[in-house]
Scaffold this motif. Structure first.
Motif, PDB file in Angstrom:
ATOM      1  N   GLY A  21       0.865  -1.166   0.000  1.00  0.00           N
ATOM      2  CA  GLY A  21       0.000   0.000   0.000  1.00  0.00           C
ATOM      3  C   GLY A  21       0.905   1.220   0.000  1.00  0.00           C
ATOM      4  N   HIS A  22       0.346   2.375  -0.251  1.00  0.00           N
ATOM      5  CA  HIS A  22       1.163   3.583  -0.206  1.00  0.00           C
ATOM      6  C   HIS A  22       0.355   4.739   0.362  1.00  0.00           C
ATOM      7  N   THR A  23       1.060   5.670   0.972  1.00  0.00           N
ATOM      8  CA  THR A  23       0.397   6.826   1.558  1.00  0.00           C
ATOM      9  C   THR A  23      -0.224   7.677   0.466  1.00  0.00           C
ATOM     10  N   GLN A  24      -1.233   8.427   0.838  1.00  0.00           N
ATOM     11  CA  GLN A  24      -1.939   9.334  -0.063  1.00  0.00           C
ATOM     12  C   GLN A  24      -2.474   8.625  -1.309  1.00  0.00           C
ATOM     13  N   CYS A  25      -3.020   7.436  -1.100  1.00  0.00           N
ATOM     14  CA  CYS A  25      -3.589   6.662  -2.199  1.00  0.00           C
ATOM     15  C   CYS A  25      -4.929   7.268  -2.599  1.00  0.00           C
ATOM     16  N   GLY A  26      -5.026   7.721  -3.815  1.00  0.00           N
ATOM     17  CA  GLY A  26      -6.247   8.359  -4.303  1.00  0.00           C
ATOM     18  C   GLY A  26      -7.428   7.409  -4.356  1.00  0.00           C
ATOM     19  N   ALA A  27      -7.188   6.149  -4.695  1.00  0.00           N
ATOM     20  CA  ALA A  27      -8.281   5.180  -4.768  1.00  0.00           C
ATOM     21  C   ALA A  27      -8.869   4.940  -3.382  1.00  0.00           C
ATOM     22  N   ILE A  28      -8.021   4.783  -2.391  1.00  0.00           N
ATOM     23  CA  ILE A  28      -8.504   4.552  -1.031  1.00  0.00           C
ATOM     24  C   ILE A  28      -9.154   5.810  -0.473  1.00  0.00           C
ATOM     25  N   ALA A  29      -8.608   6.978  -0.773  1.00  0.00           N
ATOM     26  CA  ALA A  29      -9.237   8.232  -0.336  1.00  0.00           C
ATOM     27  C   ALA A  29     -10.632   8.355  -0.950  1.00  0.00           C
ATOM     28  N   GLY A  30     -10.752   8.039  -2.223  1.00  0.00           N
ATOM     29  CA  GLY A  30     -12.051   8.085  -2.894  1.00  0.00           C
ATOM     30  C   GLY A  30     -13.020   7.070  -2.326  1.00  0.00           C
ATOM     31  N   ALA A  31     -12.527   5.872  -2.025  1.00  0.00           N
ATOM     32  CA  ALA A  31     -13.381   4.832  -1.448  1.00  0.00           C
ATOM     33  C   ALA A  31     -13.856   5.236  -0.059  1.00  0.00           C
ATOM     34  N   THR A  32     -12.985   5.874   0.705  1.00  0.00           N
ATOM     35  CA  THR A  32     -13.360   6.343   2.041  1.00  0.00           C
ATOM     36  C   THR A  32     -14.419   7.428   1.936  1.00  0.00           C
ATOM     37  N   GLN A  33     -14.239   8.342   1.001  1.00  0.00           N
ATOM     38  CA  GLN A  33     -15.242   9.397   0.796  1.00  0.00           C
ATOM     39  C   GLN A  33     -16.564   8.784   0.328  1.00  0.00           C
ATOM     40  N   THR A  34     -16.505   7.775  -0.515  1.00  0.00           N
ATOM     41  CA  THR A  34     -17.712   7.083  -0.969  1.00  0.00           C
ATOM     42  C   THR A  34     -18.426   6.425   0.206  1.00  0.00           C
ATOM     43  N   HIS A  35     -17.660   5.793   1.067  1.00  0.00           N
ATOM     44  CA  HIS A  35     -18.232   5.158   2.257  1.00  0.00           C
ATOM     45  C   HIS A  35     -18.908   6.196   3.151  1.00  0.00           C
ATOM     46  N   LEU A  36     -18.218   7.296   3.413  1.00  0.00           N
ATOM     47  CA  LEU A  36     -18.785   8.323   4.287  1.00  0.00           C
ATOM     48  C   LEU A  36     -20.031   8.949   3.671  1.00  0.00           C
ATOM     49  N   ALA A  37     -20.014   9.135   2.357  1.00  0.00           N
ATOM     50  CA  ALA A  37     -21.189   9.702   1.680  1.00  0.00           C
ATOM     51  C   ALA A  37     -22.374   8.737   1.763  1.00  0.00           C
ATOM     52  N   GLY A  47     -22.074   5.055 -11.719  1.00  0.00           N
ATOM     53  CA  GLY A  47     -22.294   5.543 -13.073  1.00  0.00           C
ATOM     54  C   GLY A  47     -21.112   5.282 -13.988  1.00  0.00           C
ATOM     55  N   SER A  48     -20.015   4.788 -13.407  1.00  0.00           N
ATOM     56  CA  SER A  48     -18.816   4.513 -14.193  1.00  0.00           C
ATOM     57  C   SER A  48     -18.055   3.362 -13.547  1.00  0.00           C
ATOM     58  N   ALA A  49     -17.088   2.848 -14.262  1.00  0.00           N
ATOM     59  CA  ALA A  49     -16.259   1.769 -13.719  1.00  0.00           C
ATOM     60  C   ALA A  49     -15.500   2.256 -12.482  1.00  0.00           C
ATOM     61  N   LEU A  50     -15.037   3.497 -12.501  1.00  0.00           N
ATOM     62  CA  LEU A  50     -14.317   4.052 -11.355  1.00  0.00           C
ATOM     63  C   LEU A  50     -15.223   4.119 -10.130  1.00  0.00           C
ATOM     64  N   GLU A  51     -16.448   4.590 -10.312  1.00  0.00           N
ATOM     65  CA  GLU A  51     -17.378   4.646  -9.186  1.00  0.00           C
ATOM     66  C   GLU A  51     -17.673   3.246  -8.649  1.00  0.00           C
ATOM     67  N   GLY A  52     -17.767   2.273  -9.535  1.00  0.00           N
ATOM     68  CA  GLY A  52     -17.971   0.885  -9.104  1.00  0.00           C
ATOM     69  C   GLY A  52     -16.797   0.377  -8.290  1.00  0.00           C
ATOM     70  N   LEU A  53     -15.580   0.709  -8.719  1.00  0.00           N
ATOM     71  CA  LEU A  53     -14.382   0.318  -7.982  1.00  0.00           C
ATOM     72  C   LEU A  53     -14.382   0.955  -6.594  1.00  0.00           C
ATOM     73  N   LEU A  54     -14.708   2.243  -6.531  1.00  0.00           N
ATOM     74  CA  LEU A  54     -14.715   2.942  -5.251  1.00  0.00           C
ATOM     75  C   LEU A  54     -15.781   2.376  -4.320  1.00  0.00           C
ATOM     76  N   GLN A  55     -16.939   2.027  -4.867  1.00  0.00           N
ATOM     77  CA  GLN A  55     -17.983   1.418  -4.044  1.00  0.00           C
ATOM     78  C   GLN A  55     -17.533   0.068  -3.504  1.00  0.00           C
ATOM     79  N   GLY A  56     -16.844  -0.704  -4.334  1.00  0.00           N
ATOM     80  CA  GLY A  56     -16.324  -1.997  -3.876  1.00  0.00           C
ATOM     81  C   GLY A  56     -15.290  -1.839  -2.768  1.00  0.00           C
ATOM     82  N   LEU A  57     -14.425  -0.850  -2.911  1.00  0.00           N
ATOM     83  CA  LEU A  57     -13.396  -0.601  -1.899  1.00  0.00           C
ATOM     84  C   LEU A  57     -13.964   0.048  -0.646  1.00  0.00           C
ATOM     85  N   SER A  58     -15.147   0.618  -0.734  1.00  0.00           N
ATOM     86  CA  SER A  58     -15.715   1.285   0.444  1.00  0.00           C
ATOM     87  C   SER A  58     -15.977   0.291   1.572  1.00  0.00           C
TER      88      SER A  58
END
Length: 94
Positions: A21-37, A47-58
């Motif tokens: 893993g690495h610090t300041q990971c944008g995918a994990i930051a996005g997934a965390t924001q998706t979870h909180l939202a 609505g997109s493959a990226l949003e699906g990935l973020l939802q999965g990581l949430s």
């Protein structure tokens, strides 16, 4: 991802797989924001493959939040989610 690892281990003879893993990971930051939202009632269909990935990581962000308990800020949650994602990935591969 798993297919690539199977190829490396089976066909190329790799003996070691590193999960990093690495610090300041944008995918994990996005997934965390998706979870909180989604907790705040802002969940929506991907609505997109990226949003699906973020939802999965949430799901990993939800696990990290449960482990930290109350009182953490978003930066702490993202940092812990990065670590949690590494261990979740390792467990998945085993």
């Amino acid at each position: 991802m798993v297919g690539s690892l199977e190829f490396c281990a089976g066909k190329l003879g790799s003996k070691l797989i590193l999960v990093l893993g690495h610090t300041q990971c944008g995918a994990i930051a996005g997934a965390t924001q998706t979870h909180l939202a989604s907790k705040a009632g802002g969940a929506k269909a991907a609505g997109s493959a990226l949003e699906g990935l973020l939802q999965g990581l949430s799901k990993v962000a939800a696990q990290a939040e449960e482990e930290l308990g109350v009182g953490m800020d978003q930066k702490q949650l993202i940092s812990h989610t990065i670590k949690t994602n590494v261990f979740t990935s390792m467990e998945f591969l085993l």
